[in-house]
Each structure stands twice: as C-alpha cells, then as structure tokens.
Design a protein around this motif. Structure first.
Motif, PDB file in Angstrom:
ATOM      1  N   GLU A   4       0.814  -1.205   0.000  1.00 54.33           N
ATOM      2  CA  GLU A   4       0.000   0.000   0.000  1.00 54.33           C
ATOM      3  C   GLU A   4       0.851   1.259   0.000  1.00 54.33           C
ATOM      4  O   GLU A   4       1.981   1.263   0.479  1.00 54.33           O
ATOM      5  N   LEU A   5       0.273   2.290  -0.572  1.00 53.29           N
ATOM      6  CA  LEU A   5       0.864   3.617  -0.631  1.00 53.29           C
ATOM      7  C   LEU A   5      -0.027   4.529   0.196  1.00 53.29           C
ATOM      8  O   LEU A   5      -1.238   4.575  -0.032  1.00 53.29           O
ATOM      9  N   VAL A   6       0.564   5.251   1.147  1.00 52.38           N
ATOM     10  CA  VAL A   6      -0.201   6.132   2.025  1.00 52.38           C
ATOM     11  C   VAL A   6       0.298   7.555   1.842  1.00 52.38           C
ATOM     12  O   VAL A   6       1.496   7.818   1.934  1.00 52.38           O
ATOM     13  N   ILE A   7      -0.633   8.468   1.566  1.00 48.36           N
ATOM     14  CA  ILE A   7      -0.326   9.885   1.427  1.00 48.36           C
ATOM     15  C   ILE A   7      -1.161  10.621   2.466  1.00 48.36           C
ATOM     16  O   ILE A   7      -2.387  10.558   2.446  1.00 48.36           O
ATOM     17  N   ARG A   8      -0.474  11.301   3.380  1.00 48.46           N
ATOM     18  CA  ARG A   8      -1.166  12.055   4.436  1.00 48.46           C
ATOM     19  C   ARG A   8      -0.838  13.524   4.250  1.00 48.46           C
ATOM     20  O   ARG A   8       0.331  13.900   4.166  1.00 48.46           O
ATOM     21  N   VAL A   9      -1.876  14.356   4.208  1.00 49.72           N
ATOM     22  CA  VAL A   9      -1.679  15.780   3.987  1.00 49.72           C
ATOM     23  C   VAL A   9      -1.690  16.544   5.306  1.00 49.72           C
ATOM     24  O   VAL A   9      -0.782  17.304   5.587  1.00 49.72           O
ATOM     25  N   GLN A  10      -2.715  16.347   6.119  1.00 49.90           N
ATOM     26  CA  GLN A  10      -2.787  17.028   7.405  1.00 49.90           C
ATOM     27  C   GLN A  10      -3.341  16.078   8.432  1.00 49.90           C
ATOM     28  O   GLN A  10      -4.201  15.278   8.112  1.00 49.90           O
ATOM     29  N   PRO A  11      -3.004  16.123   9.648  1.00 50.83           N
ATOM     30  CA  PRO A  11      -1.857  16.814  10.231  1.00 50.83           C
ATOM     31  C   PRO A  11      -0.597  15.991  10.026  1.00 50.83           C
ATOM     32  O   PRO A  11      -0.642  14.761  10.025  1.00 50.83           O
ATOM     33  N   GLY A  12       0.486  16.608   9.889  1.00 55.19           N
ATOM     34  CA  GLY A  12       1.764  15.906   9.720  1.00 55.19           C
ATOM     35  C   GLY A  12       1.901  15.308   8.344  1.00 55.19           C
ATOM     36  O   GLY A  12       1.542  14.153   8.123  1.00 55.19           O
ATOM     37  N   GLU A  13       2.401  16.080   7.408  1.00 56.84           N
ATOM     38  CA  GLU A  13       2.546  15.626   6.028  1.00 56.84           C
ATOM     39  C   GLU A  13       3.434  14.391   5.963  1.00 56.84           C
ATOM     40  O   GLU A  13       4.464  14.332   6.620  1.00 56.84           O
ATOM     41  N   ALA A  14       3.011  13.420   5.171  1.00 58.53           N
ATOM     42  CA  ALA A  14       3.784  12.181   5.083  1.00 58.53           C
ATOM     43  C   ALA A  14       3.479  11.461   3.773  1.00 58.53           C
ATOM     44  O   ALA A  14       2.419  11.638   3.187  1.00 58.53           O
ATOM     45  N   LEU A  15       4.427  10.667   3.383  1.00 58.12           N
ATOM     46  CA  LEU A  15       4.275   9.778   2.236  1.00 58.12           C
ATOM     47  C   LEU A  15       5.052   8.523   2.588  1.00 58.12           C
ATOM     48  O   LEU A  15       6.248   8.605   2.874  1.00 58.12           O
ATOM     49  N   SER A  29       9.948  14.073  10.185  1.00 60.45           N
ATOM     50  CA  SER A  29      11.110  13.330  10.674  1.00 60.45           C
ATOM     51  C   SER A  29      12.323  13.522   9.774  1.00 60.45           C
ATOM     52  O   SER A  29      13.455  13.396  10.211  1.00 60.45           O
ATOM     53  N   ARG A  30      12.088  13.842   8.511  1.00 59.97           N
ATOM     54  CA  ARG A  30      13.193  14.054   7.573  1.00 59.97           C
ATOM     55  C   ARG A  30      13.834  15.424   7.769  1.00 59.97           C
ATOM     56  O   ARG A  30      15.039  15.564   7.770  1.00 59.97           O
ATOM     57  N   TYR A  31      13.000  16.436   7.915  1.00 55.70           N
ATOM     58  CA  TYR A  31      13.482  17.807   8.077  1.00 55.70           C
ATOM     59  C   TYR A  31      13.050  18.322   9.438  1.00 55.70           C
ATOM     60  O   TYR A  31      11.863  18.348   9.744  1.00 55.70           O
ATOM     61  N   LYS A  32      13.984  18.733  10.240  1.00 54.76           N
ATOM     62  CA  LYS A  32      13.682  19.225  11.584  1.00 54.76           C
ATOM     63  C   LYS A  32      13.303  20.710  11.511  1.00 54.76           C
ATOM     64  O   LYS A  32      14.060  21.592  11.854  1.00 54.76           O
ATOM     65  N   VAL A  33      12.096  20.951  11.007  1.00 54.04           N
ATOM     66  CA  VAL A  33      11.593  22.310  10.840  1.00 54.04           C
ATOM     67  C   VAL A  33      10.458  22.518  11.833  1.00 54.04           C
ATOM     68  O   VAL A  33       9.601  21.656  11.997  1.00 54.04           O
ATOM     69  N   LYS A  34      10.457  23.653  12.470  1.00 52.09           N
ATOM     70  CA  LYS A  34       9.386  23.982  13.409  1.00 52.09           C
ATOM     71  C   LYS A  34       8.085  24.185  12.648  1.00 52.09           C
ATOM     72  O   LYS A  34       8.069  24.713  11.544  1.00 52.09           O
ATOM     73  N   ARG A  35       6.963  23.782  13.230  1.00 46.16           N
ATOM     74  CA  ARG A  35       5.663  23.892  12.579  1.00 46.16           C
ATOM     75  C   ARG A  35       5.298  25.349  12.296  1.00 46.16           C
ATOM     76  O   ARG A  35       4.726  25.660  11.269  1.00 46.16           O
ATOM     77  N   TRP A  36       5.616  26.252  13.208  1.00 48.08           N
ATOM     78  CA  TRP A  36       5.257  27.651  12.990  1.00 48.08           C
ATOM     79  C   TRP A  36       5.965  28.199  11.756  1.00 48.08           C
ATOM     80  O   TRP A  36       5.423  29.040  11.053  1.00 48.08           O
ATOM     81  N   PHE A  37       7.174  27.706  11.468  1.00 43.28           N
ATOM     82  CA  PHE A  37       7.911  28.165  10.300  1.00 43.28           C
ATOM     83  C   PHE A  37       7.202  27.735   9.015  1.00 43.28           C
ATOM     84  O   PHE A  37       7.110  28.499   8.061  1.00 43.28           O
ATOM     85  N   CYS A  38       6.675  26.528   8.986  1.00 45.12           N
ATOM     86  CA  CYS A  38       5.945  26.043   7.810  1.00 45.12           C
ATOM     87  C   CYS A  38       4.704  26.893   7.551  1.00 45.12           C
ATOM     88  O   CYS A  38       4.419  27.268   6.408  1.00 45.12           O
ATOM     89  N   TYR A  39       3.960  27.203   8.620  1.00 53.13           N
ATOM     90  CA  TYR A  39       2.776  28.034   8.471  1.00 53.13           C
ATOM     91  C   TYR A  39       3.142  29.437   8.007  1.00 53.13           C
ATOM     92  O   TYR A  39       2.451  30.039   7.201  1.00 53.13           O
ATOM     93  N   PHE A  40       4.237  29.960   8.523  1.00 51.43           N
ATOM     94  CA  PHE A  40       4.691  31.285   8.139  1.00 51.43           C
ATOM     95  C   PHE A  40       5.062  31.323   6.662  1.00 51.43           C
ATOM     96  O   PHE A  40       4.668  32.243   5.933  1.00 51.43           O
ATOM     97  N   VAL A  41       5.776  30.322   6.188  1.00 51.73           N
ATOM     98  CA  VAL A  41       6.163  30.275   4.770  1.00 51.73           C
ATOM     99  C   VAL A  41       4.934  30.169   3.883  1.00 51.73           C
ATOM    100  O   VAL A  41       4.833  30.847   2.855  1.00 51.73           O
TER     101      VAL A  41
END
Length: 76
Positions: free
Chosen positions: A21-32, A58-70
C-alpha cells in the motif's frame, strides 16, 4: 489517502502476504510512505513487511510555525 494494491495471483507464500500500500497524508503531519512485503535474504521463502517512510517532519527538523509562516507569506 490510502491506496492498496491488488493481491498477486498465484500465491507461493502460503497466504502469508499482506497487500502492498501507498499512504499519502496531507494534514496533520505531512507524510508519504509505502508498505510492501519483501522476501527475506536467503534460501527460504519467508516474507516480512517493510516500510519506506518519507515523513516530512522526521526528515526535516523544521518547526511547525515556520511552515505556516512560509505558506502564509507565499500566498499573500
């Protein structure tokens, strides 16, 4: 979204297989990620489930607030 692939015809593993199976998750916590059955190394016909995890958090240690800001800055 979860996509399960069809069973393989002609099962030589005595029903031990799970569906790939292939799983694509958009929110919360983007994942593939992909879950698949693979044969273990050696002369036996043993199978194990393996996973290719491409979770963004888990791949990129980016703060969530930074993603929302971008996202906010790019759309305004």
């Amino acid at each position: 979204m979860r996509i399960q692939y069809r069973d393989v015809p002609g099962d030589i593993f005595d029903g031990k297989l799970k569906r790939n199976e292939l799983v694509i998750r958009v929110q919360p916590g983007e994942a593939l990620y992909i879950k698949m059955m693979t044969k273990t190394p050696g002369m036996t016909f043993d199978m194990e489930e393996t996973e290719l995890d491409l979770t963004y958090g888990s791949r990129y240690k980016v703060k969530r607030w930074f993603c929302y800001f971008v996202c906010y800055v790019s759309y305004t």
